[in-house]
Design an enzyme around this catalytic site. Structure first.
Site, PDB file in Angstrom:
ATOM      1  N   SER A  82       0.708  -1.063  -0.050  1.00 42.97           N
ATOM      2  CA  SER A  82      -0.080   0.057  -0.169  1.00 42.97           C
ATOM      3  C   SER A  82       0.735   1.371   0.110  1.00 42.97           C
ATOM      4  O   SER A  82       1.617   1.468  -0.990  1.00 42.97           O
ATOM      5  CB  SER A  82      -0.917  -0.001   0.992  1.00 42.97           C
ATOM      6  OG  SER A  82      -2.013   0.880   0.888  1.00 42.97           O
ATOM      7  N   ASP A 103      -5.929  -3.631  -2.019  1.00 41.73           N
ATOM      8  CA  ASP A 103      -4.951  -3.511  -1.144  1.00 41.73           C
ATOM      9  C   ASP A 103      -4.286  -4.493  -0.436  1.00 41.73           C
ATOM     10  O   ASP A 103      -4.998  -5.270  -0.029  1.00 41.73           O
ATOM     11  CB  ASP A 103      -5.431  -2.273  -0.122  1.00 41.73           C
ATOM     12  CG  ASP A 103      -4.215  -1.523   0.917  1.00 41.73           C
ATOM     13  OD1 ASP A 103      -3.438  -2.311   1.301  1.00 41.73           O
ATOM     14  OD2 ASP A 103      -4.341  -0.314   0.989  1.00 41.73           O
TER      15      ASP A 103
END
Length: 303
Positions: A40, A154
């Site tokens: 991320s 993510d």
């Protein structure tokens, strides 16, 4: 002779900006980063360092205000996420360019989660910008990335601190950076106030978003301490989603640290800011520097 470091950077939304301070402190202290793995925001910052454009990206981040963050919210309600992510990725692309991961000066990898295949997807080759976009796709906030019959979100969903992915050379010091640590936060910079007109405009925009979401954002959670109800704290949909993800990610990161036992663990507090407070870059970078300095002193590694 410089000590080589294999660096692993956690997810964390805006808190991941602290990774910049950590990297700066490591370099200023004479360490050499030989490989990077991230998830991320850790993937984004790590990619910038691997590409060699982190100083320029940092300068841009330091210029970002609350107003700017609202400008990047290209809404995509009803399509699997709130935000398309095209506007912010256009900015990221200015610093990344058309680059493949295998051509980076520093070995790099990042991770995303495939909702279709129910598995972790590792990017250690191919288009760098695509890999970053996939790794940063916070579920329900950003649209998933559709790639090779995969629906990617993510990477922090499955692997918030990818210690198992880092390409570590013999003798490299393994350094893990967790920006979601459940530790107290002590402010490092004097609190700054926005201009009144910016604050008013921001409030109006926020109210418009609340209305667009038909009241879903107007959720309230009452917290209890010692059996007595505390003052109700307003929670919007972003808070509920991000806080839930953070709880799971911090637990997973702790398990990864226990399992892989990195040589140095650098932690910043989860309470430093919310997931979307990207306008707090100065404080976050300084917090990263301080946390890194303390961790290095504790590790007592000389070089």
């Amino acid at each position: 002779m410089k000590q080589n470091i294999a660096l692993v950077l956690s997810s964390g939304g805006a808190r991941g900006i602290a990774h910049i301070g950590v990297i700066e402190e490591l370099l200023d202290s004479g360490y050499n980063i030989t490989s990077i793995s991230g998830t991320s925001m850790g993937a984004l910052v790590g990619a910038m360092q691997a590409k060699g454009t982190l100083p320029e990206f940092k300068e841009w981040l330091l210029s970002v205000t609350k107003m700017d963050m609202l400008k990047f919210m290209d809404l995509a309600v009803g399509y699997g996420g709130l935000i398309k992510g095209e506007k912010i990725m256009k900015v990221v692309g200015e610093y990344i360019g058309d680059m493949n991961i295998e051509n980076l000066p520093i070995p790099f990898s990042c991770v995303a989660a495939d909702l279709e295949g129910h598995r972790e997807v590792v990017f250690d080759a191919g288009n760098l910008l695509l890999a970053i976009r996939a790794s940063c796709s916070i579920p329900t906030v950003f649209l998933p990335v559709y790639h090779k019959n995969m629906r990617l979100v993510d990477g922090g969903v499955l692997n918030p601190l990818p210690l198992d992915l880092i390409k570590r050379n013999p003798g490299d010091v393994l350094v893990a950076v967790n920006v979601n640590a459940n530790i107290p936060y002590e402010p490092v910079l004097p609190e700054k106030k926005l201009l009144k007109e910016q604050e008013i405009h921001y409030s109006k925009m926020r109210a418009a978003l609340n209305e667009k979401w038909s009241g879903l954002i107007d959720l309230y959670v009452e917290k209890y301490r010692k059996g007595r109800p505390a003052k109700p704290k307003p929670y919007n949909l972003f808070d509920v989603i991000s806080d839930s993800i953070i709880l799971a990610q911090n637990k997973a990161a702790s398990l990864y640290i226990d399992k892989y036992n990195p040589d140095i663990v650098i932690e910043t507090s989860v309470d430093i800011c919310s997931t979307f407070d990207f306008y707090k870059s100065e404080e976050l970078i300084e917090a990263g520097r301080i946390a890194c300095r303390k961790a290095l002193e504790k590790a007592e590694i000389t070089h």
